[in-house]
Write a protein that holds these residues in place. Structure first.
Motif, PDB file in Angstrom:
ATOM      1  N   TYR A  10      11.912  41.122  38.140  1.00 20.53           N
ATOM      2  CA  TYR A  10      11.433  39.936  38.857  1.00 20.53           C
ATOM      3  C   TYR A  10      11.916  39.890  40.306  1.00 20.53           C
ATOM      4  O   TYR A  10      11.281  39.261  41.146  1.00 20.53           O
ATOM      5  N   CYS A  13      11.217  40.112  47.711  1.00 23.46           N
ATOM      6  CA  CYS A  13      12.039  38.918  47.470  1.00 23.46           C
ATOM      7  C   CYS A  13      13.343  38.997  48.259  1.00 23.46           C
ATOM      8  O   CYS A  13      13.737  38.035  48.936  1.00 23.46           O
ATOM      9  N   ARG A  34       7.927  31.583  47.982  1.00 25.02           N
ATOM     10  CA  ARG A  34       8.042  31.197  46.581  1.00 25.02           C
ATOM     11  C   ARG A  34       7.575  32.348  45.697  1.00 25.02           C
ATOM     12  O   ARG A  34       6.624  33.057  46.051  1.00 25.02           O
ATOM     13  N   LEU A  35       8.223  32.513  44.563  1.00 24.64           N
ATOM     14  CA  LEU A  35       7.733  33.481  43.593  1.00 24.64           C
ATOM     15  C   LEU A  35       6.426  32.964  43.005  1.00 24.64           C
ATOM     16  O   LEU A  35       6.315  31.765  42.702  1.00 24.64           O
ATOM     17  N   PRO A  36       5.440  33.833  42.828  1.00 25.57           N
ATOM     18  CA  PRO A  36       4.111  33.354  42.425  1.00 25.57           C
ATOM     19  C   PRO A  36       4.057  32.759  41.023  1.00 25.57           C
ATOM     20  O   PRO A  36       3.270  31.840  40.776  1.00 25.57           O
ATOM     21  N   ASP A  37       4.867  33.265  40.109  1.00 23.66           N
ATOM     22  CA  ASP A  37       4.796  32.818  38.713  1.00 23.66           C
ATOM     23  C   ASP A  37       6.177  32.388  38.217  1.00 23.66           C
ATOM     24  O   ASP A  37       7.202  32.883  38.695  1.00 23.66           O
ATOM     25  N   PRO A  38       6.197  31.475  37.237  1.00 22.69           N
ATOM     26  CA  PRO A  38       7.480  31.111  36.614  1.00 22.69           C
ATOM     27  C   PRO A  38       8.124  32.326  35.948  1.00 22.69           C
ATOM     28  O   PRO A  38       7.437  33.214  35.441  1.00 22.69           O
ATOM     29  N   VAL A  39       9.445  32.345  35.948  1.00 18.32           N
ATOM     30  CA  VAL A  39      10.182  33.485  35.398  1.00 18.32           C
ATOM     31  C   VAL A  39      11.176  32.986  34.354  1.00 18.32           C
ATOM     32  O   VAL A  39      11.614  31.831  34.397  1.00 18.32           O
ATOM     33  N   LYS A  87      10.581  29.294  33.532  1.00 16.39           N
ATOM     34  CA  LYS A  87       9.681  28.961  32.429  1.00 16.39           C
ATOM     35  C   LYS A  87      10.268  27.862  31.552  1.00 16.39           C
ATOM     36  O   LYS A  87       9.550  27.009  31.048  1.00 16.39           O
TER      37      LYS A  87
END
Length: 205
Positions: A10, A15, A27-32, A65
């Protein structure tokens, strides 16, 4: 067994570059997943790829997440630090950065000091200046406390104990044999026991 640095899933070079530049819009595109991301983040700081002060920028740019609060995140970070601190074969530079990272996370209020004091070994706490007592002194105190908790005996003065009432109670319970006890006799026996206990308490007083 030496812990191996994980392959980042990730945390990418992009990053790291954005966090170092303190880009507030990144911002990171997706929840991790929180546990995996925090583990990679700690290793990025230990390997020297991310300065400690940039940890806040990294955490501000991510959405987990799991809907966990700040306390849960601090607990996970404390577990990761305690886990990594157990690896005595870690290289000298990594060990130094691990100690500095622990101090930085405590000073930044990401990890409560009490969590590290609960979970880390005495030597690491001494290195990270999270304990005023030396490691050997802490171990000695721990041994004394454990000995007191596990091996302390409760002593009774048998000369002052009143055993007659208990002897009569046991005799009453087994009077007539266990096979002869039915529901009605059990109620009667319980009533007699209550009376005996009341009389016995009166005698003691």
């Amino acid at each position: 067994m030496s812990l191996q640095s994980p392959e980042f899933k990730y945390i990418t070079q992009e990053c790291l570059r954005e966090w170092k530049s303190s880009n507030p819009s990144f911002r990171l595109p997706d929840p991790v997943p929180m546990n995996r991301f925090l583990y990679e983040l700690c290793w990025a700081m230990i390997r020297g790829e991310l300065p400690f002060p940039k940890c806040r920028a990294a955490l501000d740019s991510v959405v987990f997440k799991e809907e966990q609060g700040r306390e849960e995140m601090g607990s996970v970070l404390a577990d990761i630090i305690a886990h990594l601190a157990l690896d005595l074969t870690i290289s000298g530079d990594h060990r130094i950065r691990l100690v500095k990272m622990a101090k930085s996370l405590v000073e930044s209020s990401f990890v409560p000091a009490r969590l590290l004091q609960e979970r880390c070994e005495e030597e690491f706490l001494w290195e990270a200046e999270l304990s005023k007592a030396k490691a050997q002194d802490l171990k000695t105190k721990e041994v004394r406390v454990n000995t007191r908790l596990l091996y302390r005996q409760t002593k009774f003065n048998l000369l002052r104990e009143e055993s007659e009432g208990y002897a009569k109670l046991v005799t009453l319970l087994y009077q007539g044999g266990l096979d002869s006890i039915n529901r009605n006799t059990s109620r009667v026996t319980i009533s007699i026991i209550k009376v005996c206990c009341w009389i016995f308490r009166k005698q003691i007083k």
